[in-house]
Design an enzyme around this catalytic site. Sequence first.
Site, PDB file in Angstrom:
ATOM      1  N   ARG A 195      -5.954  24.740  14.230  1.00  0.00           N
ATOM      2  CA  ARG A 195      -7.060  23.825  13.864  1.00  0.00           C
ATOM      3  C   ARG A 195      -6.714  22.359  14.102  1.00  0.00           C
ATOM      4  NH1 ARG A 195      -7.686  27.475   9.307  1.00  0.00           N
ATOM      5  NH2 ARG A 195      -9.284  28.976   9.859  1.00  0.00           N
ATOM      6  N   HIS A 246     -13.087  15.095  41.032  1.00  0.00           N
ATOM      7  CA  HIS A 246     -13.918  14.344  40.080  1.00  0.00           C
ATOM      8  C   HIS A 246     -14.221  12.917  40.547  1.00  0.00           C
ATOM      9  CE1 HIS A 246     -15.631  13.130  36.281  1.00  0.00           C
ATOM     10  NE2 HIS A 246     -14.723  12.183  36.132  1.00  0.00           N
ATOM     11  N   HIS A 289     -21.059  15.035  38.100  1.00  0.00           N
ATOM     12  CA  HIS A 289     -20.733  16.369  37.570  1.00  0.00           C
ATOM     13  C   HIS A 289     -21.532  17.438  38.301  1.00  0.00           C
ATOM     14  CE1 HIS A 289     -19.023  14.979  33.399  1.00  0.00           C
ATOM     15  NE2 HIS A 289     -18.231  14.701  34.410  1.00  0.00           N
ATOM     16  N   ARG A 319     -21.006   4.587  23.991  1.00  0.00           N
ATOM     17  CA  ARG A 319     -20.017   5.290  24.829  1.00  0.00           C
ATOM     18  C   ARG A 319     -20.681   6.037  25.986  1.00  0.00           C
ATOM     19  NH1 ARG A 319     -14.626   8.765  23.043  1.00  0.00           N
ATOM     20  NH2 ARG A 319     -13.994   9.202  25.193  1.00  0.00           N
ATOM     21  N   HIS A 326     -21.844   9.801  36.389  1.00  0.00           N
ATOM     22  CA  HIS A 326     -21.305  11.127  36.056  1.00  0.00           C
ATOM     23  C   HIS A 326     -22.364  12.231  36.030  1.00  0.00           C
ATOM     24  CE1 HIS A 326     -17.670   8.956  35.228  1.00  0.00           C
ATOM     25  NE2 HIS A 326     -17.037  10.028  34.791  1.00  0.00           N
ATOM     26  N   GLU A 371     -19.509   9.256  20.939  1.00  0.00           N
ATOM     27  CA  GLU A 371     -20.550   9.140  21.978  1.00  0.00           C
ATOM     28  C   GLU A 371     -21.968   9.351  21.428  1.00  0.00           C
ATOM     29  OE1 GLU A 371     -19.524  10.370  26.143  1.00  0.00           O
ATOM     30  OE2 GLU A 371     -21.377  11.514  25.948  1.00  0.00           O
ATOM     31  N   LYS A 380     -12.410   0.182  27.611  1.00  0.00           N
ATOM     32  CA  LYS A 380     -12.710   1.504  27.055  1.00  0.00           C
ATOM     33  C   LYS A 380     -12.311   1.590  25.577  1.00  0.00           C
ATOM     34  CE  LYS A 380     -12.535   6.421  27.775  1.00  0.00           C
ATOM     35  NZ  LYS A 380     -12.265   7.541  28.654  1.00  0.00           N
ATOM     36  N   GLU A 433     -13.230   5.564  39.213  1.00  0.00           N
ATOM     37  CA  GLU A 433     -13.473   5.299  37.780  1.00  0.00           C
ATOM     38  C   GLU A 433     -13.314   3.811  37.469  1.00  0.00           C
ATOM     39  OE1 GLU A 433     -14.717   7.120  35.444  1.00  0.00           O
ATOM     40  OE2 GLU A 433     -14.293   9.233  35.896  1.00  0.00           O
ATOM     41  N   ASN A 470     -20.515   7.098  31.136  1.00  0.00           N
ATOM     42  CA  ASN A 470     -20.903   8.208  32.016  1.00  0.00           C
ATOM     43  C   ASN A 470     -21.633   7.723  33.272  1.00  0.00           C
ATOM     44  OD1 ASN A 470     -19.865  10.137  30.217  1.00  0.00           O
ATOM     45  ND2 ASN A 470     -21.718  10.046  28.980  1.00  0.00           N
ATOM     46  N   LYS A 520     -11.467  12.433  24.539  1.00  0.00           N
ATOM     47  CA  LYS A 520     -12.331  13.529  24.998  1.00  0.00           C
ATOM     48  C   LYS A 520     -11.447  14.610  25.582  1.00  0.00           C
ATOM     49  CE  LYS A 520     -16.801  11.558  26.272  1.00  0.00           C
ATOM     50  NZ  LYS A 520     -17.681  11.258  27.415  1.00  0.00           N
TER      51      LYS A 520
HETATM   52  N1  GLY Z   1     -14.819   9.406  30.573  1.00  0.00           N
HETATM   53  C1  GLY Z   1     -15.850   8.929  29.737  1.00  0.00           C
HETATM   54  C2  GLY Z   1     -15.459   8.841  28.308  1.00  0.00           C
HETATM   55  O1  GLY Z   1     -14.297   9.004  27.955  1.00  0.00           O
HETATM   56  O2  GLY Z   1     -16.303   8.617  27.481  1.00  0.00           O
END
Ligand code: GLY
Length: 354
Positions: free
Chosen positions: A122, A259, A247, A236, A243, A232, A222, A186, A240, A144
Site C-alpha cells: 500500500r 512519447h 497520446h 496542472r 499530450h 491535477e 513544474k 517536453e 498536458n 505521476k
Molecule cells: N507530465 C505532466 C505532469 O506531470 O503533469
Amino acid sequence: MSGSIQTIPVRTAPPYTVSIGSGLLCRCGEYLKMPTCRVAIVTDSTVEKLYLETVGESLRRAGFSVCSYVFPAGEAHKNLTTLSAILEFLAREHLTRTDCVAALGGGVTGDMAGFAAAVYLRGIRYIQLPTTLLSAVDSSVGGKTAIDLCAGKNLAGAFLQPAAVLCDTDCLASLPAAVFADGAAEAIKTGVLCDETLFSLFETDCLAADAAKVIARCVSYKAGVVERDEKEQGERRLLNLGHTVGHAIETCSGYTIPHGHAVAAGLAIIARAAEALGWTTEPIAGRIAACLAKNGLPTGTDFSAKDLSEAAAADKKRTGGDITLVIPRRIGQCELKRLPLTDLPAIIAAGLEA
Ligand code: GLY
C-alpha cells in the site's frame, strides 16, 4: 565530480528536492538523505548496461543493501505484466515499508517503478534517478506514476511523490540523438506554456551547452504547478499541452512512436488548429513547427483525424461527453478549453498538415 549541484525544492506533503548536476549517479548514496535501508533498483535492459553497477556500488558504499530488477526496454513493456513481475520481485526480496525503490532510467522506468512503489504494501518510498532528458525535465518530478492499458496510455496509475530526485547531467552525453530529442519536445512544451526565453533556446544551437539550465527552468516551473495542484484538478492540466493528440498517436502506433516524438507532433497539430480556429493571439504555429523540426522532431502524423479522435476518447482528460484541451494562445501562454468530445475530429483535422 565537477561543477555545482543545483537543488530545487518541491513543497508537496511531504516535500522533496530535485538535485541537478554532474556526477550524481556515482555519488547517489551520499546524496540520499534517508536512513540506510534495502533499496530495490528498477531499471531497463538499456540503462542496466550503462549505470546499474555505478548506482549499486554507490548505494552499497553508503551502507544501503541493494537488489535490482531489470525489464526489457521500451514503452511496449510499461504494462500489467511487467508491473506484476516487479511487485513479485519486491515481495521475493522482502522489501518492507521502511525500504525504498530506486527508478533508474527514463520515463517508462520512472512511471512503472513509481507505480510499483505506490501499490506495494500500500505504498513505500521511491526515488527517481532520471537518465534521459525527458525524465529530467518532466516525468521524474511531480509524482505521476502509471502503466498503459490496451485501451490507452497511462490509464492505470497513482499519484505518489518521490522521496528525492537526483538528476545526473552526465547521462545526457550518452543519449542517442532521437532520445535526446524526446526530452527537447517536453522542454519546448514548457517554453510554449510559460517561458518564451526557454523556447528561444531551442530555436538556436545552444541547448547542449545549457542542458542543466534547461532542466532547472523546466523543473522549477513544474514544481510550482505541482505544489499548487498536485492531483491535477486544475492548473496542472496545462502540463498536458500536446499530450491529448500525442497520446493518441502513441496508442495508434502501438507505442512504436516514442512519447516525446508523439508529443511534438501533438503540439504542432494543436498549435495549427488553434491558429486556424482563431484561438491564438498571434501566429505561432509556424514558429512552433520550425522549432520542433530544428530539434529533430516531427510536426505531423499520418494517422487520420478520425483514428486520433477515437484513441483520444479514452484519454484521462475526458469528463463525461467533454474533453479539456490545452490551447496555446501565444509562445509563453496557454489556456484550458473544455469542449464537447464531438468537436474533436474537426479540431484535429484543422491541425493536420495539408
Ligand atoms: N507530465 C505532466 C505532469 O506531470 O503533469
